[in-house]
Structures are given as C-alpha cells and as structure tokens.
Write a protein that holds these residues in place. Structure first.
Motif, short mmCIF file in Angstrom:
data_model
loop_
_atom_site.label_atom_id
_atom_site.label_comp_id
_atom_site.label_asym_id
_atom_site.label_seq_id
_atom_site.Cartn_x
_atom_site.Cartn_y
_atom_site.Cartn_z
N ASP A 283 0.81 -1.23 0.00
CA ASP A 283 0.00 0.00 0.00
C ASP A 283 0.84 1.27 0.00
O ASP A 283 0.30 2.36 0.22
N ALA A 284 2.14 1.15 -0.25
CA ALA A 284 3.01 2.34 -0.25
C ALA A 284 2.58 3.29 -1.35
O ALA A 284 2.24 2.88 -2.47
N LYS A 285 2.65 4.58 -1.07
CA LYS A 285 2.17 5.60 -2.00
C LYS A 285 3.31 6.31 -2.73
O LYS A 285 3.07 7.14 -3.62
N ARG B 35 11.06 2.23 -0.11
CA ARG B 35 12.46 2.12 0.32
C ARG B 35 12.56 2.11 1.85
O ARG B 35 13.26 1.28 2.43
N ASP B 36 11.84 3.00 2.51
CA ASP B 36 11.94 3.12 3.96
C ASP B 36 11.34 1.91 4.68
O ASP B 36 11.84 1.50 5.74
N ILE B 37 10.27 1.35 4.14
CA ILE B 37 9.69 0.14 4.74
C ILE B 37 10.68 -1.01 4.66
O ILE B 37 10.91 -1.74 5.64
N LEU C 170 9.03 1.88 -12.86
CA LEU C 170 7.79 1.35 -13.42
C LEU C 170 6.54 1.90 -12.72
O LEU C 170 5.52 2.14 -13.38
N CYS C 171 6.64 2.11 -11.40
CA CYS C 171 5.43 2.44 -10.64
C CYS C 171 5.29 3.92 -10.32
O CYS C 171 4.15 4.41 -10.19
N PHE C 172 6.40 4.66 -10.23
CA PHE C 172 6.29 6.04 -9.77
C PHE C 172 6.84 7.08 -10.75
O PHE C 172 6.50 8.24 -10.64
N VAL C 173 7.70 6.69 -11.67
CA VAL C 173 8.24 7.63 -12.66
C VAL C 173 7.49 7.50 -13.98
O VAL C 173 6.81 8.41 -14.42
#
Length: 447
Positions: A142-144, A150-152, A230-233
């Motif tokens: 569920d990271a946004k 990265r931090d998790i 793939l997911c954020f850029v």
C-alpha cells in the motif's frame, strides 16, 4: 584450499616490495600450473608497472587465481582503526576476503545477512514463519511513493540486523566455554599477558571486530530501481500490479512484457546518479544506525559486502523479485552488477564502485569478468590503478572469452590449464560441474 600467499605491498618503511623473489613466485605458480595456494596480491594506484604487468600476464594466460587487495583503502582503514603504522603496512590476505594483520588481529567474519532475503519476505508474507523466527515484517503493497517503499524495506532490514547482533552480543561469550582457542590465543599479541582466550577478550576490541555482510545489495538496488521507474516515474503499472506479476513468477505474456521492462530500468553498475545514490544511501544509513552497537567483547560490528557461493545456492531457493529475476535465478556477487542487467563497460562499473562511501565498510569484493579480446597489458594497468584509486577494498578478476570456455566444454582434455575465478575460490574450468561451467560462461564480460 583457503591458504593464500601474499605478494606485493610495502615494507615497514612504506617502500614497495617487488623484486626477483616476487617474480619467482608468479612464474612458478604459472609454470607449475597451480590453483592453490591462492595469490593474494596487494595493489595500489602507484604500484610498479612491472608488478601489475606480472598480474595481467597471468590473467591473460587464463590463470585467474588472484585476490587483489587495495593498499589505498586497507592502509588508511587500519590506521584509522587504531593500529600502528608498522602493523598496518604488514597486513596480508586472509582466507577468501579479508585483509588481516598477523598475530595482532582476530577477525570474527562471514556472518551473512541477505538483504534480498528480507526483500523476499517483504513481498511474500508468511505469518507463520515470521512468528516462528520472531520477524517483524511490514508490507509494501500500500506504499504511495518510492521513498515509502524504500523506507519500509530498510526498516525491515534494520530490525532484523539489530535482532541478529543483539543475539550475538548476548550469547557470544559462551563461545569460550564451548570451544576455547588456547593454542591459537597463545599466538596472538596480548592474550598471554592478559591471561585470556581470544574469545574472552584476549585481544583488544578494535582488533577483533565482528563482520556483518550485506549480501546481494546490488539486487536490492535493482529491485528498488525497477519499482521506482515502473510504478512512480513512468507509471507503467501500479505497485500492486508489479507485485502481482512478481508473485506469479512473471507468468503470461503480460508478465513477461513487464519483466523485460523491469530489466531495462537503471541498474547498479551503470554509473547513473540514481543507482549510485541509492547504493550509497543504504551503506550510509546502515553504517550510521549500527554505530555504537557493541559485541560481547566490546568490539564493534563492521559491515562488509561480499559473498562466497551463496549467490547461486541462495538464489536457487529464492522466488522471483522485482529486478526481473525469476524463481531460482542467481543473485549478484558482492559489488558486482547483476548478470541479468549489466550491459556496461569497465569504466561505468569502476566509477560506480568508486562513487561509494567505501569507508563505511570493513571489507568488500567485486568479482569482475573481463573480455580477453578487449584486454592487454596497458589496459590492465589502467584498470587496476583506477580500481585502487577509487577506494574499494578488493577485486577478484577473470579474463576469458565465451568462445574459449565453450571450446573447453567440448574438449576438456585440451584445456586442463584454464583456471577461472568462481567466487571466493578459483578452480580448473574443466573440473567444475556443468551447472557451474554454464554460470561462468553466462557472465557479463567487461570491455
């Protein structure tokens, strides 16, 4: 098999050691077709040209038996660590990976932590396993943002690392009761004077660090790079869609298309700002968060980045990961780029390694394979000097061609003298199993 012979380096006055005796050992090792003892050769950015030429000559002959230890890193490390100048200059190679000051140090090494194993547990949750191992794993589904992913993952890694070190610190003193080292301790400076076994504090804490190895960190950087791109850029897919494809082992045409896109994202060793920065971020964070954590003997936990054969054995048991690996694929060795993703030349790879805060590490290794058709004495001289100047600890090089190795598979009786660096050890190529031969053949060759 672990007995090495150290050559090169400097004497107690800091003068480089290369003479007729040094050359005799090089020539005899090649002439007698030796695999062992290993040749642990100290190099530096200012090493004599003739000395580096001897190393490159053996490599070009298919005699890959070297561990090359970097004086430019190790000498400063030992001096900063409280050792005398004379002791620091006298260090030798030990076993597979470490520099070592004979009679002064007792390194407690080879405690392997697979960060990729933590990433695998983060993706493939198993509550029963987590409970039995007392693991606290937070999911990333569920990271946004990339930073949250990265931090998790970092939080999961740090909790596990702290749990491990706490257990070592709690129970480490039992070692002296279970298997004391009386004769060995007599050979270490200070143990007789203190009347203590080395396992009970016979040597000072700074001379007996405990090494925690961050295994497969190159794959971790690649996985995070794929997620970011793939997911954020590019927003090719959502994080949940990417994780679903990974958990299915990239099944179906859609899964395979996504896997190919994952393989094309920035990867460790490409000398890009993102991957260099991400690798440095992990090293600095773990180093800072572990600083001040003491062993049972009031020594320190030191970080290292290297592996032995685990990149094959542990990879074979690991499920698919976001870097484009499939179930059972091998992992990356030490600082070496992933064999599935690296398309770079030697300059990019060496500059990637050189960009890092190598002072955060006690030891590291890059197992690099060079294309023989692109190498000669002058190129080798430049490669070894740049590697040393860039400040990493150790290189274990191979120099061969795919054609040569395939020919050795077809006609092993004609290639008995072809020696390759497998990982922490060298071996005659024709003596390896087909599985290991194929792995060596499939390696990316730097030009």
């Amino acid at each position: 098999m672990e007995i090495p012979m150290s050559l090169g380096g400097c004497d107690a006055q800091g003068r480089w050691v290369h003479n007729e005796l040094t050359d005799m050992f090089f020539d005899a090792h090649l002439g007698c077709d030796c695999v062992f003892p290993k040749l642990h050769c100290r190099i530096s950015s200012t090493a004599p040209k003739a000395y580096l030429a001897k190393i490159s000559h053996l490599l070009m002959k298919g005699h890959a038996v070297f561990t090359l230890l970097n004086d430019d890193r190790y000498l400063k490390q030992y001096l900063d660590g409280g050792f005398s100048t004379e002791d620091a200059r006298a260090y030798t190679g030990c076993g597979c990976w470490n520099g070592y000051i004979d009679s002064v140090m007792d390194v407690d090494g080879a405690h392997y932590l697979s960060i990729m194993g933590i990433l695998e547990r983060t993706i493939y949750r198993d509550p029963k396993l987590e409970k039995s191992l007392r693991l606290k794993i937070e999911p990333i589904d569920d990271a946004k943002s990339f930073e949250e992913v990265r931090d998790i993952l970092y939080g999961n890694t740090l909790r596990f690392l702290r749990d491990i070190t706490c257990e070592y610190s709690r129970w480490g003193r039992q070692n002296a009761k279970v298997f004391p080292h009386p004769v060995y301790s007599m050979c270490l400076d200070g143990c007789i004077e203190r009347r203590r076994d080395t396992l009970e504090g016979g040597v000072p804490g700074h001379a007996r660090p405990r090494i925690m190895t961050l295994g497969f960190i190159g794959n971790v950087v690649d996985c995070l790079s794929s997620i970011n791109t793939l997911c954020f850029v590019d927003k090719t897919c959502t994080l949940k869609e990417l994780l679903a494809a990974v958990r299915s082992n990239w099944a179906g045409e859609a899964g395979e298309r996504l896997r190919l896109k994952a393989l094309a994202t920035p990867s460790w060793g490409d000398n890009s700002e993102f991957t260099n920065g991400l690798m440095a971020w992990w090293m600095k964070r773990i180093h800072a968060d572990m600083e001040g954590v003491h062993t049972d003997l009031d020594g320190e936990y030191k970080l290292a980045i290297y592996t032995y054969r685990e990149f094959m054995y542990w990879g074979a048991k690991m499920k698919a990961t976001p870097d484009g690996r499939k179930d059972g694929d091998r992992l990356a060795q030490g600082f070496s780029p992933s064999e599935y993703r690296c398309k770079e030349g030697v300059t990019a790879v060496l500059n990637s390694i050189g960009s890092l805060p190598n002072e955060c590490l006690y030891a590291s290794n890059a197992n690099l394979t060079f294309d023989r058709t692109a190498m000669n004495g002058e190129v080798w001289d430049a490669v070894l000097r740049v590697f040393a100047a860039n400040g990493s600890h150790m290189m274990q090089p191979n120099c061969n061609s795919v054609e040569e190795l395939l020919e050795a598979q077809r006609h092993p009786e004609l290639h008995h003298d072809l020696i390759v660096r497998v990982c922490g050890f060298s071996a005659r190529f024709v003596s390896l199993s087909k599985r290991w031969q194929d792995e060596v053949i499939a390696r990316h060759r730097l030009k």
